[in-house]
Scaffold this active site. Structure first.
Site, PDB file in Angstrom:
ATOM      1  N   GLY A  13       0.824  -1.214   0.000  1.00 59.28           N
ATOM      2  CA  GLY A  13       0.000   0.000   0.000  1.00 59.28           C
ATOM      3  C   GLY A  13       0.853   1.257   0.000  1.00 59.28           C
ATOM      4  O   GLY A  13       2.090   1.199   0.084  1.00 59.28           O
ATOM      5  N   GLY A  39      -3.593  -2.678  -2.624  1.00 61.66           N
ATOM      6  CA  GLY A  39      -2.155  -2.399  -2.714  1.00 61.66           C
ATOM      7  C   GLY A  39      -1.680  -2.633  -4.140  1.00 61.66           C
ATOM      8  O   GLY A  39      -2.337  -3.308  -4.927  1.00 61.66           O
ATOM      9  N   ALA A 116      -2.123   0.533  12.592  1.00 57.57           N
ATOM     10  CA  ALA A 116      -2.461   1.767  11.875  1.00 57.57           C
ATOM     11  C   ALA A 116      -3.940   2.059  12.066  1.00 57.57           C
ATOM     12  O   ALA A 116      -4.792   1.512  11.385  1.00 57.57           O
ATOM     13  CB  ALA A 116      -2.142   1.601  10.395  1.00 57.57           C
ATOM     14  N   TYR A 147     -15.566   0.920   7.507  1.00 53.70           N
ATOM     15  CA  TYR A 147     -14.174   1.269   7.806  1.00 53.70           C
ATOM     16  C   TYR A 147     -14.050   1.753   9.252  1.00 53.70           C
ATOM     17  O   TYR A 147     -13.239   1.237  10.024  1.00 53.70           O
ATOM     18  CB  TYR A 147     -13.718   2.365   6.846  1.00 53.70           C
ATOM     19  N   THR A 177      -3.104  11.682   4.821  1.00 49.13           N
ATOM     20  CA  THR A 177      -1.694  11.667   4.433  1.00 49.13           C
ATOM     21  C   THR A 177      -1.605  11.561   2.914  1.00 49.13           C
ATOM     22  O   THR A 177      -2.483  10.972   2.281  1.00 49.13           O
ATOM     23  CB  THR A 177      -0.979  10.478   5.105  1.00 49.13           C
TER      24      THR A 177
END
Ligand code: UDP
Length: 318
Positions: A13, A39, A116, A147, A177
């Site tokens: 990823g 990914g 994470a 999620y 990010t």
């Protein structure tokens, strides 16, 4: 450097691959796993001849035993809203069974563990900026819940393995990010705006563009994560850049950088889209001595060659 092998899930990823690079640069031996559902193996292509790196294509929702490892970084999950809504059940499975399976590995080998987690744990926050002690405002059945609730379950699981089994766990709450290796078509705001500006297409703004996000450049984020992984902190720590932008301001910044003449196209705001997001990073500063260094304009500039290359690939494919 950590003695022994470091396991990274979600290694192909965006963040997983940058993390593998950083761990290898520290001198570690790294085993990366990824089921490649979101990914991209190209993110690891440069490690093909790196003897300290191994890659296995596997789905961590099935139990597995990589052998003795000294550290586990659990980064496996679809992460862009478009991806996790398309892969809703898979996202819930990786954030529940996947997390438990990797925690079992850390328990068995007495390995360190870093999960994470995400600012999505705060949902559409009623506290601003978001402090770690805020429990969040999450719709448990809305489109983002696959999620958000999976990530919240993961946090509970990580806290439980620390509480019941004394696993040396760490929880990072990652805020938006960006940087090279973001999937150009993942539907996120930075990738969409950069690709649209480079193609001279209209820049899509959902809603009135007054919602805010706070964007962290990938190298800053990885630095914070490595510091947290070596710390004695078990409670969640926000890692992100508190520089807050409206989405409209962000579109203007991209347009100026690319010198694009793209117009702005307003589109409907997706359901439960958080109205604001900004990390309070006091804990990260105090516990880790960490502060982000790269401002959004500079980070966008650093990311531009990557997105320009994605456009090149697109053109050579047609
Ligand atoms: N967004 C937008 N245009 C786009 C993609 C996203 O206006 O082409 C908005 C989206 O509605 C949200 C913000 O940008 O308010 C950030 O979206 P992203 O998908 O990057 O991640 P999120 O922070 O919502 O998880």
């Amino acid at each position: 450097m950590r003695a022994g092998l470091v396991l990274v899930t979600g290694a192909a990823g965006f963040l997983g691959s940058h993390l593998c690079d950083a761990l290898l640069a520290e001198g570690n031996h790294v085993l990366g796993v990824d089921n490649l559902s979101t990914g991209n193996i190209e993110n690891l292509a440069h490690l093909k001849h790196e003897s300290r790196f191994m890659f296995e294509q596997r789905d961590i929702t099935c139990p597995f035993d990589p052998g003795s490892v000294s550290y586990v970084f659990n980064f496996a999950s679809p992460a862009s809203p478009a991806d996790y809504m398309r892969l809703g059940i898979e996202t819930m499975l990786v954030g529940s069974a996947g997390t438990i399976h990797t925690l079992e590995i850390a328990k068995k080998y007495k390995a360190g563990y870093l999960h994470a987690s995400t600012s999505e744990c705060y949902g559409d926050p009623l506290v601003h900026p978001q402090v770690e002690s805020y429990w969040g405002n999450v719709n448990p059945i809305g489109p983002r819940s696959v999620y958000d609730e999976a990530k919240r379950f993961s946090e509970a699981a990580v806290a439980a393995y620390h509480r019941y089994h004394n696993v040396n766990t760490h929880l990072v709450r990652i805020f938006n990010t960006y940087g090279p290796r973001l999937q150009p078509n993942d539907g996120r705001v930075i990738s969409n705006l950069m690709m649209q500006a480079l193609r001279s297409e209209p820049l899509t703004i959902y809603g009135d563009g007054q919602q805010t996000r706070s964007f962290c450049y990938c190298s800053d984020l990885i630095e914070g994560i490595l510091l947290l992984s070596k710390s004695a902190e078990h409670d969640p720590v926000n890692i992100g850049n508190p520089e807050e932008w409206t989405i409209l301001e962000c579109a203007e910044a991209v347009r100026a950088l690319v010198r694009s003449s793209s117009e702005i196209a307003f589109k409907p705001l997706p359901q439960d889209d958080p109205t604001r997001r900004k990390p309070d990073i006091t804990r990260a500063m105090q516990l880790l001595g960490w502060v982000p260094k790269v401002k959004l304009r500079e980070g966008l500039e650093r990311s531009l060659p990557y997105f320009a290359q994605c456009i090149q690939h697109e053109r050579t494919r047609v």
